[in-house]
Motif scaffolding. Sequence first.
Motif, mmCIF file in Angstrom:
data_model
loop_
_atom_site.group_PDB
_atom_site.id
_atom_site.type_symbol
_atom_site.label_atom_id
_atom_site.label_comp_id
_atom_site.label_asym_id
_atom_site.label_seq_id
_atom_site.Cartn_x
_atom_site.Cartn_y
_atom_site.Cartn_z
ATOM 1 N N ILE A 113 9.089 20.047 14.003
ATOM 2 C CA ILE A 113 9.502 18.663 14.231
ATOM 3 C C ILE A 113 8.430 17.992 15.078
ATOM 4 O O ILE A 113 8.065 18.497 16.138
ATOM 5 N N ASN A 114 7.909 16.869 14.603
ATOM 6 C CA ASN A 114 6.870 16.142 15.310
ATOM 7 C C ASN A 114 7.475 14.959 16.054
ATOM 8 O O ASN A 114 8.332 14.241 15.518
ATOM 9 N N ARG A 179 14.139 23.560 24.167
ATOM 10 C CA ARG A 179 14.895 23.683 22.922
ATOM 11 C C ARG A 179 14.045 24.213 21.772
ATOM 12 O O ARG A 179 14.533 24.355 20.661
ATOM 13 N N ALA A 180 12.758 24.480 22.024
ATOM 14 C CA ALA A 180 11.834 24.898 20.971
ATOM 15 C C ALA A 180 11.317 26.300 21.251
ATOM 16 O O ALA A 180 11.236 26.741 22.401
ATOM 17 N N ARG A 181 10.920 26.973 20.183
ATOM 18 C CA ARG A 181 10.316 28.294 20.318
ATOM 19 C C ARG A 181 8.852 28.183 20.757
ATOM 20 O O ARG A 181 8.339 29.065 21.433
ATOM 21 N N ASP A 206 19.212 20.092 13.899
ATOM 22 C CA ASP A 206 20.054 18.902 14.026
ATOM 23 C C ASP A 206 20.293 18.557 15.492
ATOM 24 O O ASP A 206 20.231 17.384 15.883
ATOM 25 N N ALA A 207 20.565 19.577 16.303
ATOM 26 C CA ALA A 207 20.810 19.329 17.724
ATOM 27 C C ALA A 207 19.540 18.837 18.410
ATOM 28 O O ALA A 207 19.597 17.957 19.286
ATOM 29 N N ARG A 213 16.920 11.664 19.702
ATOM 30 C CA ARG A 213 17.407 10.301 19.425
ATOM 31 C C ARG A 213 18.190 9.757 20.610
ATOM 32 O O ARG A 213 18.126 8.552 20.905
ATOM 33 N N ARG A 214 18.946 10.598 21.301
ATOM 34 C CA ARG A 214 19.667 10.145 22.499
ATOM 35 C C ARG A 214 18.674 9.690 23.575
ATOM 36 O O ARG A 214 18.871 8.658 24.222
ATOM 37 N N PHE A 215 17.605 10.473 23.745
ATOM 38 C CA PHE A 215 16.573 10.092 24.715
ATOM 39 C C PHE A 215 15.960 8.754 24.317
ATOM 40 O O PHE A 215 15.767 7.874 25.163
ATOM 41 N N ALA A 216 15.639 8.605 23.034
ATOM 42 C CA ALA A 216 15.020 7.362 22.562
ATOM 43 C C ALA A 216 15.913 6.165 22.829
ATOM 44 O O ALA A 216 15.446 5.108 23.267
#
Length: 249
Positions: A113-114, A179-181, A206-207, A213-216
């Motif tokens: 995800i970018n 949240r990322a590997r 999805d999470a 998106r919540r941060f944005a």
Amino acid sequence: MAVDGVYVYAITRAGITLPEGPGGVGTPPALLRAVQRGRLAAVVSDAPPDLRARRRDLLAHQNLLMRLMDETPVLPMRFGMVAPDQDTVLRQLAAGEAGHLAALKQLSGCHEINVKALAAQDALADVVVEDGTVRKLREAARRRPGYEASIRLGEAVAAALARRASAAGRRVLRELTPRARAVAAGPEVQGCALNVSFLVERGDSDAFLAEARRFAAAHRDHVELRLAGPLPCYSFVTAQARPAPVGGG
């Protein structure tokens, strides 16, 4: 540009079953095949003549990678990766087997995800309130309007917007990284305060996107976030994993 050779889509583990349906790049779509050496395989086709980054071919390339990823981890090649011949691909598989297998393990079950962070363009009122320099220059431009005053004000506003975006970009990076590997910085993009790709487990995609998106939404007066994904894990394939190219986009 006419291109001869072998078009390489991905490296994966031996024994892969190619997806049914439309094939690779080119018109008509090139016939896909898997070439195997040891515990690895490469998904390839004949390179089409006059290979260019046409929309149809870009989509065919990426859609194939996503379909492959539904079945097994892959090391995706960027569009236009063409090896001189099949023997070159096989030699590369053999020479890099240990590293490729380790990379496939790292990418297993993940998407990319970018996230790009850009300055919020509708935040002038907030900048004027928060930034004393902008406020003074705005008042000066109103008292003595002119070209130079407008330039100085415009430069100060742009710099203030960029600083706000950079601060928000650092914060979103801190919040999303756990949240990322893995995380990979992307190339500099004009106008972007942040260009970063995250290696995210498929079940968490999805999470992850929802959190971004919540941060944005919460920081839309400071930053515009542009999200792309899920994508093939392009940013997590090293240069050593790519066959020696002869052309392409």
